[in-house]
Design an enzyme around this catalytic site. Structure first.
Site, PDB file in Angstrom:
ATOM      1  CG  HIS A 293      -1.972  -1.069   1.163  1.00  0.00           C
ATOM      2  ND1 HIS A 293      -2.463  -1.705   2.292  1.00  0.00           N
ATOM      3  CD2 HIS A 293      -2.625  -1.633   0.102  1.00  0.00           C
ATOM      4  CE1 HIS A 293      -3.380  -2.596   1.928  1.00  0.00           C
ATOM      5  NE2 HIS A 293      -3.486  -2.582   0.609  1.00  0.00           N
TER       6      HIS A 293
ATOM      7  CD  GLU B  68      -0.940   0.305   4.765  1.00  0.00           C
ATOM      8  OE1 GLU B  68      -0.329  -0.788   4.791  1.00  0.00           O
ATOM      9  OE2 GLU B  68      -2.183   0.391   4.741  1.00  0.00           O
TER      10      GLU B  68
ATOM     11  CG  HIS C  78       0.420  -4.170   4.958  1.00  0.00           C
ATOM     12  ND1 HIS C  78      -0.442  -3.774   3.974  1.00  0.00           N
ATOM     13  CD2 HIS C  78       0.974  -5.337   4.516  1.00  0.00           C
ATOM     14  CE1 HIS C  78      -0.426  -4.655   2.979  1.00  0.00           C
ATOM     15  NE2 HIS C  78       0.431  -5.619   3.291  1.00  0.00           N
TER      16      HIS C  78
ATOM     17  CD  GLU D 287      -1.256  -4.093   9.232  1.00  0.00           C
ATOM     18  OE1 GLU D 287      -1.049  -2.865   9.284  1.00  0.00           O
ATOM     19  OE2 GLU D 287      -1.873  -4.640   8.293  1.00  0.00           O
TER      20      GLU D 287
END
Length: 672
Positions: A257, A260, A400, A493
């Site tokens: 993404h 990110e 991410h 993440e």
């Protein structure tokens, strides 16, 4: 009488004037030979050594030069107004400080060459070639051609012809600095600049890192983004570019993404760290690289990053914090086609759920359904799928932002009406172990006091979560890795802030450095081996099955395999069409630091119908059937058209030179 006197005086004056003119230094005007006059052109004044009076060249190891210079500039002012000198004045900014002052001083040796005893000395070709080797990638990184006046064959000479080293003064300074460093008690260490980079600067860093460590690193492109940007990978191995027997391969992917970005930065820093620490003799890093083939793709979505970075910079208003948060959560997430790449992979999880009651069904190497190709497939997704299929990856992580947790497959809920349902794979136990490896090595991720972002509800306190239990979605990359290949991938993440401030990057590196290294080392868990026939030849595509886990892995080109497993007793079976099965019982100790070796030898046999059925599940298609509608060719044509259009547009740095004196320096434009 008076009139005659004046006339005589005038005649005398004219005769005297003619005499003076005739005796003056003769001028060679056209036609003089017709009136009997012959003259000799005055000899031009010989060039002399003069002081260097050009600001960007005043730190050379010599102080005198001569005009005309090597490029033919007749006077200093002409050289100062030329695009060559302009390039030297801005090269530090263009290359973000890389390869300077080397490039500038090399250029100065041509613009203001050394002068001794009224004679010009030319710079050494060997110096030019060394600088070109080390710095050419920096120009490629900003899509600029190597400057014509730094042509090593044209403007530089060999040692035998009598040359000088234009970087002589720089080398003396560097030696003094090194001596100063050597005299301190501090040990050598890796230096990393914790700042954001443009796509061009990122690629330049990767190429520079590979050039610095050519024995263990190389770069390669797996394809292009929608806007034609390279999807550049850097590889680390003791034999880069080659798959070595029994050496496991792993990958890191960042910036899927585009907004990110911390993962992208961490992977850039990691590449520099691995190279530098290997050269410094760090035993841990040397052992890792000598036994593992590591592939790092810092940015899977460079187009999205470019948009996100521009928006964040343009909306950097400290009084409008809400706007900043909104932009970082939305703009640049998708690619240039506004496709979410982590929803764009084939939904093989739904296929697995739909066929899990089939007698011989396995949750591995599921073919891509033909229907997938009728939807819009992003070129970035296409490139990564081909990459994943071409290399026998064992382990992977993609990075991410937006939460602080490690998510593992499946991402799609096993019940279509439940959006937060625990949906484990057959490899639930090893996935949990892999996820904990990263979370536990992270500075804060697995701690009970860790700050959770709560963007998708509660995720627990141990730092790991099953993806579908967190929130369900189809078309994710980690599910595709697991169901289509041997590779076990998790999603990391990295924190609540998707686009953290630049001053937070150092902290991000410190929090994740140990986790990044420990995760790579964990690829050596489980077992590895070779499946051979009776003649000792490796069998490609043989299956390794583990009793109780309905997920097989297959052997690579030369029959080698890797199977990540938790500690305990396992019963393994090796099989291949046309061979008898072989079975072994193994015990993996809990504290085993490297993969256990388990080889198999299969004997030739007649294929039985029920065995054949195992390999041909009705209506599933074949694994080899990839891109049956020639999507790749269409992408290639589109990329060619895009590149053609891009060549018609001038690069971003062209504005530096568009107002230069004289003709525009088109020699700086690359011709592919």
């Amino acid at each position: 009488m008076e009139f005659m006197r004046r006339k005589i005086k005038t005649i005398v004056f004219l005769n005297a004037l003619v005499t003076v003119i005739w005796c003056a230094s003769p001028r060679c005007d056209p036609g003089y030979e017709f009136i009997g006059r012959f003259c000799k052109e005055p000899e031009p004044e010989k060039p002399k050594c003069v002081d260097i009076m050009m600001n960007y060249c005043d730190d050379m190891s010599y102080t005198h030069t001569m005009f005309p210079n090597i490029l033919g500039h007749r006077i200093r002012e002409e050289a100062e107004l030329g695009p060559e000198y302009l390039l030297l004045s801005v090269v530090h900014n263009l290359l973000n400080g890389e390869c300077t002052p080397d490039i500038r001083m090399l250029g100065c040796s041509v613009l203001v060459p050394r002068c001794e005893k009224e004679k010009v000395l030319k710079p050494c070709r060997s110096t030019c070639e060394a600088v070109r080797k080390n710095c050419r990638h920096a120009f490629e990184g900003i899509e600029m051609a190597w400057p014509y006046f730094l042509d090593c064959d044209r403007f530089f000479v060999s040692d035998q012809e009598g040359c000088y080293d234009p970087l002589e003064g720089l080398r003396v300074t560097q030696e003094e600095d090194q001596a100063s460093i050597d005299n301190t008690s501090e040990e050598p260490h890796t230096v990393i600049q914790f700042s954001y980079q443009s796509n061009a600067q990122m690629n330049s860093i990767l190429k520079k890192t590979a050039a610095r460590c050519p024995e263990i690193a190389t770069t390669y492109s797996i394809g292009h983004s929608v806007e034609g940007k390279d999807l550049l990978v850097i590889e680390f191995s003791n034999n880069p570019g080659v798959h070595e027997l029994l050496e496991p391969e792993m990958k890191y992917i960042g910036n899927m993404h585009g907004n990110e970005v911390l993962g992208r930065q961490l992977l850039i820093y990691l590449t520099q760290y691995l190279c530098s620490e290997y050269l410094l003799g760090n035993h841990r890093i040397q052992s890792l690289i000598n036994t593992t083939r590591i592939h790092i793709l810092p940015s899977m979505n460079p187009d999205g990053y470019e948009l996100a970075a521009a928006e964040v910079q343009g909306n950097n208003d400290p009084e409008n914090e809400e706007a900043q948060n909104y932009y970082s959560w939305t703009l640049g997430r998708g690619n240039a086609q506004n496709i979410d790449l982590n929803r764009n992979f084939p939904d093989l999880t739904a296929v697995a759920y739909g066929r899990r009651r089939h007698r011989h069904f396995r949750s591995d190497h599921i073919p891509i359904p033909d229907a997938y190709w009728f939807d819009k497939v992003a070129p970035e997704t296409y490139a990564v799928m081909k990459w994943i299929r071409s290399i026998p990856f064992v382990l992977s992580a993609n990075f991410h932002g937006g939460e602080l947790v490690v998510s593992y497959p499946y991402d799609l809920s096993k019940h279509p009406l439940e959006e937060k349902m625990f949906s484990p794979t057959p490899d639930e136990q090893i996935f949990k172990q892999i996820a904990r490896t990263y979370a536990d090595a992270h500075a804060t991720m697995s701690g009970n006091n860790s700050e959770r972002c709560g963007n998708f509800g509660s995720i627990g306190q141990d730092g790991i979560i099953n993806g579908a239990k967190w929130y369900s979605f189809a078309g994710g990359m980690q599910d595709f890795n697991y169901l289509h290949t041997n590779c076990l991938e998790v999603t990391v993440e990295l924190g609540c802030d998707k686009f953290p401030a630049e001053e937070e990057l150092y902290r991000g590196w410190q929090d994740n450095k140990e986790a990044l290294l420990t995760f790579m080392e964990s690829v050596h868990r489980g077992i590895k081996g070779i499946v051979k026939d009776a003649d000792g030849n490796g069998i490609k595509g043989a299956r390794i099955s583990v009793r109780g886990i309905r997920h097989d892995i297959t052997t690579a080109e030369n029959g080698d395999y890797w199977r990540m497993l938790t500690a305990g007793i396992h019963i393994l079976t090796a099989s291949a069409p046309g061979y008898t099965r072989a079975m072994k019982k193994i015990h993996l100790p809990a504290r085993m630091q490297k993969a256990g070796r388990v080889d198999f030898v299969l004997q030739k046999a007649v294929v039985e119908p029920d065995i054949e059925e195992d390999y041909n599940i009705p209506s599933m298609g074949t694994y080899e059937r990839f891109d049956p509608y020639n999507k790749f060719e269409r992408y290639a044509i589109r990329e060619q058209n895009q590149n053609r259009e891009e060549r018609q547009e001038k690069p971003w740095w062209w504005s530096y030179f568009s107002r230069a004196h004289g003709s525009a320096p088109t020699w700086l434009l690359r011709i592919d």
